[in-house]
Write a protein that holds these residues in place. Structure first.
Motif, PDB file in Angstrom:
ATOM      1  N   THR A  50      46.109  63.771  67.738  1.00 27.75           N
ATOM      2  CA  THR A  50      45.648  63.062  68.918  1.00 27.75           C
ATOM      3  C   THR A  50      46.475  61.804  69.055  1.00 27.75           C
ATOM      4  O   THR A  50      47.200  61.411  68.155  1.00 27.75           O
ATOM      5  CB  THR A  50      44.168  62.650  68.803  1.00 27.75           C
ATOM      6  N   THR A  51      46.335  61.169  70.203  1.00 28.06           N
ATOM      7  CA  THR A  51      47.026  59.906  70.403  1.00 28.06           C
ATOM      8  C   THR A  51      46.223  58.746  69.864  1.00 28.06           C
ATOM      9  O   THR A  51      46.648  57.614  69.927  1.00 28.06           O
ATOM     10  CB  THR A  51      47.259  59.662  71.900  1.00 28.06           C
ATOM     11  N   THR A  52      45.027  59.009  69.358  1.00 29.09           N
ATOM     12  CA  THR A  52      44.148  57.949  68.913  1.00 29.09           C
ATOM     13  C   THR A  52      44.527  57.489  67.523  1.00 29.09           C
ATOM     14  O   THR A  52      45.086  58.241  66.729  1.00 29.09           O
ATOM     15  CB  THR A  52      42.703  58.445  68.864  1.00 29.09           C
ATOM     16  N   ASP A 360      41.812  63.870  73.639  1.00 31.29           N
ATOM     17  CA  ASP A 360      43.169  63.331  73.734  1.00 31.29           C
ATOM     18  C   ASP A 360      43.631  63.455  75.195  1.00 31.29           C
ATOM     19  O   ASP A 360      43.488  64.513  75.814  1.00 31.29           O
ATOM     20  CB  ASP A 360      44.087  64.129  72.813  1.00 31.29           C
TER      21      ASP A 360
END
Length: 456
Positions: A50-52, A360
């Motif tokens: 994910t981009t997290t 995401d």
């Protein structure tokens, strides 16, 4: 041509999004490839697809199985995309993911049964304020919810409030199906309505003219999960009626404002509505509108979605609008969807990883685009999405999430409010009066039922 360019630019932007935290930054495609290689060897702490930023270190999840139970979306391609994303994530992580879809009206029975037996899906999609009703069976998911909240520019108040139970997130806000008036713009213009009625008096006037021409409005007051409460609650609030005071304890349904609302709905039913629709389920008004039986109904954008695919000439005559205002103002209630992880699950960390994958942004907005805005993000981030520039007939849904109130308003959400919703008490007050019971008697019945709920 302009629309095509907007979409192309957005897709290019998504493809080229970089993933900070990986040395030098990687494109999404490069990152997924890298993550897949890592997962093939062993999952190490902090590796997320994910981009997290990373959350709590995931355990080694390779070889596990994950089961998600959710509703059958009224836009079927959206479910196909969820299954595709599940397969993609499962392949990368070495996890076997099952996506089970059922009728939304059957979800609560499955949830209750799973909690009671201590076995069932790892992740359950909850609707409305159900996290309050089933909080004791759900894992705290503050770590996931707070990261999703940052990704989407915060949460809309309605979906945040129903997911945040006694100081903890018991579910991760997922999406909102906005409820707006879907109407035949051409028929409205034929009776002189150049725009959708702004208040209930105008709504009744225009509706009566259309019913006289054989084009009634359609609305259910049946026991069905979406359309009935999505109309009944904000309609009541718009007259100043409420089921409970702000203290969340004192039942306040028996009021002159509620009486005005109930008396008016009886008149509306005769003057405006298709009188065969009292017990419709959530699909009935879709069919009635698409078959040109009715000219207006409160709904998500699923009618318009189907019309564009199957009846393009009809789609050109459809538009959407916010609900009319009443003496106390304009209100909306939307159907919210939340992901809850069940306490009996042995795959909590994998479940958190999968929820983050679905949320995401590239994944969520791919799903959002396929459904063409039928469901919106849990926060205002989507309001800047180029999809909204493509079709002005969808603009009513763009920021409608801001108008949503939680069940129990003006009190904060409570377990009692969840129980009252599940028993359709407010919906039934209107249904009883429409069927001939005096408005005062119907309200007295409702107040008595609410007192039983709120004292427990």
């Amino acid at each position: 041509m302009g629309d095509i360019n907007i979409q192309a630019n957005y897709e290019q932007e998504v493809k080229e999004v970089t993933y900070p935290g990986i040395e030098g930054g990687l494109t999404r495609r490069q990152f997924i490839k890298t993550a897949g290689l890592i997962a093939g060897a062993a999952l190490t702490e902090g590796v997320l697809v994910t981009t997290t930023p990373k959350i709590a270190a995931p355990a080694i999840i390779k070889g596990t199985k994950l089961h998600l139970l959710q509703w059958s979306n009224f836009v079927p391609p959206a479910d196909d995309e969820i299954r595709r994303q599940a397969a993609e994530w499962g392949k990368q992580m070495g996890v076997e993911v099952t996506i089970e879809t059922i009728n939304a009206n059957d979800l609560q029975a499955r949830i209750a049964s799973a909690i009671e037996s201590g076995t069932g899906p790892d992740i359950v999609q909850m609707l409305h304020n159900w996290p309050y009703l089933y909080a004791s069976g759900c894992v705290d998911v503050d770590d996931v919810a707070e990261k999703v909240e940052k990704m989407y520019g915060g949460f809309y108040k309605q979906i945040r409030d129903v997911s945040f139970v006694e100081g903890r997130y018991k579910a991760v806000p997922y999406h909102i199906v906005g409820a707006a008036m879907t109407y035949r713009e051409d028929w409205f213009k034929e009776v002189g309505a150049e725009k959708f009625p702004d208040n209930w008096d105008e709504y009744r006037k225009v509706g009566k003219m259309l019913k006289d021409k054989g084009h009634p409005f359609g609305q259910t007051f049946g026991h069905t999960f979406g359309d009935a409460p999505a109309f009944a609650y904000p309609y009541l609030w718009s007259f100043g009626g409420k089921e409970v005071e702000e203290d969340g304890k004192t039942v306040a349904l028996d009021s002159k404002e509620t009486l005005q609302a109930v008396e008016f709905i009886v008149a509306l039913w005769k003057d405006v509505f298709d009188e065969t629709g009292l017990s419709w389920d959530d699909t009935s008004n879709n069919r009635a509108f698409l078959s040109e039986q009715i000219s207006c109904t409160l709904n998500g954008a699923s009618i318009y979605f189907v019309a564009k695919k199957q009846y393009p000439e009809l789609a050109k005559r459809i538009n959407h609008a916010v609900m009319p205002a009443g003496p106390a103002g304009r209100f909306h209630y939307h159907v919210t969807f939340e992901h809850a992880i069940m306490k009996y699950s042995n795959n909590v960390e994998a479940a958190k990883e999968f929820i983050l994958f679905l949320m995401d942004k590239p994944n969520f907005y791919k799903w959002f685009e396929i459904a063409e805005g039928y469901s919106v993000a849990p926060g205002p981030d989507h309001e800047n999405h180029p999809l909204w520039q493509k079709d002005p007939r969808m603009l009513a849904f763009k920021d409608i999430g801001k108008l949503g109130k939680a069940i129990g308003y003006p009190a904060p959400p409570t377990r009692s409010a969840s129980e009252a919703l599940s028993k359709y008490i407010i919906v039934d007050v209107f249904a009883r009066a429409i069927q001939g019971e005096s408005p005062k008697k119907a309200i007295e019945w409702g107040a008595s039922e609410l007192r039983n709920v709120y004292k427990s």
